[in-house]
Design a protein around this motif. Structure first.
Motif, PDB file in Angstrom:
ATOM      1  N   UNK A   1       0.857  -1.191   0.000  1.00  0.00           N
ATOM      2  CA  UNK A   1       0.000   0.000   0.000  1.00  0.00           C
ATOM      3  C   UNK A   1       0.890   1.237   0.000  1.00  0.00           C
ATOM      4  N   UNK A   2       0.473   2.289  -0.671  1.00  0.00           N
ATOM      5  CA  UNK A   2       1.303   3.505  -0.696  1.00  0.00           C
ATOM      6  C   UNK A   2       1.326   4.186   0.670  1.00  0.00           C
ATOM      7  N   UNK A   3       2.411   4.888   0.937  1.00  0.00           N
ATOM      8  CA  UNK A   3       2.491   5.637   2.199  1.00  0.00           C
ATOM      9  C   UNK A   3       1.687   6.921   2.062  1.00  0.00           C
ATOM     10  N   UNK A   4       1.290   7.473   3.200  1.00  0.00           N
ATOM     11  CA  UNK A   4       0.490   8.700   3.191  1.00  0.00           C
ATOM     12  C   UNK A   4       1.055   9.677   4.216  1.00  0.00           C
ATOM     13  N   UNK A   5       0.773  10.932   4.033  1.00  0.00           N
ATOM     14  CA  UNK A   5       1.261  11.980   4.925  1.00  0.00           C
ATOM     15  C   UNK A   5       0.164  12.300   5.926  1.00  0.00           C
ATOM     16  N   UNK A   6       0.539  12.266   7.208  1.00  0.00           N
ATOM     17  CA  UNK A   6      -0.406  12.603   8.264  1.00  0.00           C
ATOM     18  C   UNK A   6      -0.639  14.107   8.238  1.00  0.00           C
ATOM     19  N   UNK A   7      -1.892  14.570   8.206  1.00  0.00           N
ATOM     20  CA  UNK A   7      -2.145  15.997   8.042  1.00  0.00           C
ATOM     21  C   UNK A   7      -1.742  16.864   9.239  1.00  0.00           C
ATOM     22  N   UNK A   8      -1.798  16.336  10.456  1.00  0.00           N
ATOM     23  CA  UNK A   8      -1.510  17.151  11.627  1.00  0.00           C
ATOM     24  C   UNK A   8      -0.015  17.404  11.804  1.00  0.00           C
ATOM     25  N   UNK A   9       0.794  16.355  11.832  1.00  0.00           N
ATOM     26  CA  UNK A   9       2.218  16.494  12.100  1.00  0.00           C
ATOM     27  C   UNK A   9       3.090  16.437  10.855  1.00  0.00           C
ATOM     28  N   UNK A  10       2.557  15.932   9.744  1.00  0.00           N
ATOM     29  CA  UNK A  10       3.330  15.856   8.520  1.00  0.00           C
ATOM     30  C   UNK A  10       4.205  14.622   8.417  1.00  0.00           C
ATOM     31  N   UNK A  11       4.008  13.652   9.316  1.00  0.00           N
ATOM     32  CA  UNK A  11       4.782  12.421   9.251  1.00  0.00           C
ATOM     33  C   UNK A  11       4.312  11.560   8.091  1.00  0.00           C
ATOM     34  N   UNK A  12       5.212  10.782   7.541  1.00  0.00           N
ATOM     35  CA  UNK A  12       4.850   9.814   6.521  1.00  0.00           C
ATOM     36  C   UNK A  12       4.544   8.502   7.213  1.00  0.00           C
ATOM     37  N   UNK A  13       3.372   7.947   6.930  1.00  0.00           N
ATOM     38  CA  UNK A  13       2.983   6.702   7.585  1.00  0.00           C
ATOM     39  C   UNK A  13       2.361   5.765   6.566  1.00  0.00           C
ATOM     40  N   UNK A  14       2.166   4.550   6.989  1.00  0.00           N
ATOM     41  CA  UNK A  14       1.541   3.550   6.133  1.00  0.00           C
ATOM     42  C   UNK A  14       1.004   2.425   6.974  1.00  0.00           C
ATOM     43  N   UNK A  15       0.123   1.643   6.398  1.00  0.00           N
ATOM     44  CA  UNK A  15      -0.482   0.544   7.129  1.00  0.00           C
ATOM     45  C   UNK A  15       0.213  -0.780   6.912  1.00  0.00           C
ATOM     46  N   UNK A  16       1.226  -0.810   6.079  1.00  0.00           N
ATOM     47  CA  UNK A  16       1.912  -2.054   5.761  1.00  0.00           C
ATOM     48  C   UNK A  16       3.073  -2.267   6.731  1.00  0.00           C
TER      49      UNK A  16
END
Length: 101
Positions: free
Chosen positions: A31-46
């Protein structure tokens, strides 16, 4: 679930060849990574994308993948093309380009 087996190159901060002969098996993202809107961290569910297994040889990594039924691809390492130049060559009399400051 597929994995990539490769021999990582040394980092820019390394001058020696320590820890460069190891082979790494790392899982590819599903799954592609996504940017968290509040802190700007890059996260993913994989969670498998965080796993990196290190082996002493290519054969050990391939054997592990085959034993556990993991589809894999092997990326062969290549040596960087570098010129071998010594420091005194910068000041040689027969230098092709003039040395200026």
């Amino acid at each position: 679930m597929s994995a990539r087996i490769h021999c990582p190159a040394k980092t820019v901060m390394q001058s020696g060849k320590g820890k460069t002969g190891q082979w790494v098996l790392e899982f590819e993202r599903t799954a592609p990574s996504r940017v968290e809107p509040l802190m700007g961290y890059t996260s993913g569910g994989d969670m498998r994308a965080q796993v990196k297994l290190r082996f002493d040889s290519r054969e050990e990594a391939v054997a592990y993948a085959e034993k556990n039924g993991i589809a894999y691809r092997v990326d062969e390492p290549h040596e960087p093309a570098r010129r071998k130049v010594s420091y005194p060559d910068n000041f040689a009399f027969g230098r092709r380009t003039p040395w200026t400051h």
